[in-house]
Design a protein around this motif. Structure first.
Motif, PDB file in Angstrom:
ATOM      1  N   ARG A   1       5.763  -5.530   9.253  1.00  0.00           N
ATOM      2  CA  ARG A   1       5.026  -5.237   7.991  1.00  0.00           C
ATOM      3  C   ARG A   1       4.976  -5.281   6.449  1.00  0.00           C
ATOM      4  NH1 ARG A   1      -0.104  -2.029   8.467  1.00  0.00           N
ATOM      5  NH2 ARG A   1      -1.635  -2.625   6.823  1.00  0.00           N
TER       6      ARG A   1
ATOM      7  N   GLU B   1       3.278  -7.350   3.514  1.00  0.00           N
ATOM      8  CA  GLU B   1       2.938  -6.876   2.052  1.00  0.00           C
ATOM      9  C   GLU B   1       3.437  -7.212   1.198  1.00  0.00           C
ATOM     10  OE1 GLU B   1      -0.093  -5.591   2.156  1.00  0.00           O
ATOM     11  OE2 GLU B   1       0.254  -5.335   4.073  1.00  0.00           O
TER      12      GLU B   1
ATOM     13  N   ARG C   1       1.955 -10.861   0.885  1.00  0.00           N
ATOM     14  CA  ARG C   1       0.796 -10.648   0.223  1.00  0.00           C
ATOM     15  C   ARG C   1       0.333 -10.577  -1.350  1.00  0.00           C
ATOM     16  NH1 ARG C   1      -3.763  -6.705   0.361  1.00  0.00           N
ATOM     17  NH2 ARG C   1      -2.710  -4.782   0.448  1.00  0.00           N
ATOM     18  N   LEU C   2       1.047  -9.474  -1.421  1.00  0.00           N
ATOM     19  CA  LEU C   2       1.135  -9.220  -3.298  1.00  0.00           C
ATOM     20  C   LEU C   2       1.643  -9.936  -4.117  1.00  0.00           C
ATOM     21  CD1 LEU C   2       2.652  -5.653  -2.599  1.00  0.00           C
ATOM     22  CD2 LEU C   2       0.032  -5.999  -3.432  1.00  0.00           C
TER      23      LEU C   2
ATOM     24  N   ASP D   1      -5.259 -10.639   2.821  1.00  0.00           N
ATOM     25  CA  ASP D   1      -6.041  -9.857   2.354  1.00  0.00           C
ATOM     26  C   ASP D   1      -6.516  -9.615   3.810  1.00  0.00           C
ATOM     27  OD1 ASP D   1      -4.808  -9.375  -0.261  1.00  0.00           O
ATOM     28  OD2 ASP D   1      -6.647 -10.400  -0.228  1.00  0.00           O
TER      29      ASP D   1
ATOM     30  N   SER E   1      -3.938  -8.427   6.605  1.00  0.00           N
ATOM     31  CA  SER E   1      -3.754  -6.657   6.742  1.00  0.00           C
ATOM     32  C   SER E   1      -4.718  -5.674   6.902  1.00  0.00           C
ATOM     33  CB  SER E   1      -4.080  -6.670   4.606  1.00  0.00           C
ATOM     34  OG  SER E   1      -3.053  -5.568   4.811  1.00  0.00           O
TER      35      SER E   1
ATOM     36  N   LEU F   1      -1.088   1.429   5.671  1.00  0.00           N
ATOM     37  CA  LEU F   1      -0.030   1.714   5.321  1.00  0.00           C
ATOM     38  C   LEU F   1       0.378   3.381   5.172  1.00  0.00           C
ATOM     39  CD1 LEU F   1       1.431  -0.838   2.702  1.00  0.00           C
ATOM     40  CD2 LEU F   1       2.168  -0.602   4.980  1.00  0.00           C
TER      41      LEU F   1
ATOM     42  N   GLU G   1       6.318   3.685   4.947  1.00  0.00           N
ATOM     43  CA  GLU G   1       5.710   1.961   4.845  1.00  0.00           C
ATOM     44  C   GLU G   1       5.389   1.855   3.371  1.00  0.00           C
ATOM     45  OE1 GLU G   1       3.472   0.778   9.512  1.00  0.00           O
ATOM     46  OE2 GLU G   1       2.912   1.980   7.857  1.00  0.00           O
ATOM     47  N   ARG G   2       5.034   1.759   3.040  1.00  0.00           N
ATOM     48  CA  ARG G   2       4.727   1.789   0.801  1.00  0.00           C
ATOM     49  C   ARG G   2       6.286   2.045   0.940  1.00  0.00           C
ATOM     50  NH1 ARG G   2      -0.355   5.962  -0.172  1.00  0.00           N
ATOM     51  NH2 ARG G   2      -2.189   3.843   0.918  1.00  0.00           N
TER      52      ARG G   2
ATOM     53  N   VAL H   1       7.942  -1.573   1.619  1.00  0.00           N
ATOM     54  CA  VAL H   1       6.968  -2.450   0.796  1.00  0.00           C
ATOM     55  C   VAL H   1       8.220  -2.332  -0.913  1.00  0.00           C
ATOM     56  CG1 VAL H   1       5.708  -3.605  -0.398  1.00  0.00           C
ATOM     57  CG2 VAL H   1       5.413  -2.505   2.091  1.00  0.00           C
TER      58      VAL H   1
END
Length: 213
Positions: free
Chosen positions: A142, A146, A149-150, A164, A167, A173, A177-178, A181
């Motif tokens: 994950r 992410e 994706r960013l 997107d 996700s 998230l 998890e954040r 990332v």
């Protein structure tokens, strides 16, 4: 989304897989099929796919293919190979690729010689056919998903819409998890201090970052 995979999600994964593959001659037909399927998906997953399809439909195939190469082959931050984010170009990545290939083989999915098992399009294709096992693989990667994706969004690449949508098929998230990332974005993938070749059979070693499915 904490329990079993809801029926529309494998459909979304199959569409996403088609759209993240290199746009070859059959791609226009894939986009026609994808548009029909995307229109029936929940808005959070379907609308981003339709935005990508609008772009693809207005772009000559040769230009779209050139853009694909420019984004995924020449931008290290836009790497479509998921094990790269967790392991970089280290021997651990070679082992991770081998395990993925074995997972696919047990499920009856055979890859061609030029397909790496951690390309996001391949993982999504597997997930569409084997939703529970595929969902686990996507969640295992994950943080990398992410970050990709960013990176695609920062690059203003149309494939950011497809990410997107990916996700939107996964749970929101959580705090840890954040943090993963953010840490991956700040530190980048791990680096290996020794060579890779002695530790993993050559057929399972990754090519340099980037590339087609």
């Amino acid at each position: 989304m904490s329990g079993s995979v809801t029926p529309w999600i494998p459909v979304a994964w199959q569409v996403q897989s088609l759209l993240l593959a290199y746009p070859e001659d059959g791609f226009p037909e894939h986009t026609r099929l994808a548009r029909r399927a995307a229109g029936a998906l929940p808005e959070a997953a379907g609308a981003p796919l339709l935005r990508f399809l609008d772009h693809a439909g207005a772009t000559p195939l040769t230009s779209l293919a050139a853009d694909y190469v420019a984004v995924f082959d020449h931008r290290k931050r836009c790497c479509p190979f998921l094990t790269y984010y967790a392991h970089g170009d280290t021997r651990k990545r070679g082992v991770a690729l081998l395990r993925l290939k074995q997972t696919y083989a047990r499920a009856g999915l055979r890859l061609t010689d030029d397909e790496l098992p951690d390309h996001l399009a391949v993982v999504l294709e597997f997930a569409a056919q084997h939703p529970e096992a595929g969902r686990t693989l996507l969640l295992d990667h994950r943080a990398g998903l992410e970050l990709l994706r960013l990176a695609l969004r920062d690059a203003e690449a149309p494939w950011s819409h497809v990410l997107d949508s990916v996700s939107a098929t996964l749970p929101p998230l959580r705090g840890n998890e954040r943090e993963a990332v953010a840490r991956l974005a700040a530190e980048g993938p791990p680096e290996e201090e020794v060579g890779l070749a002695p530790f993993t059979p050559p057929q399972f070693m990754p090519d340099p970052v980037g590339g087609r499915r």
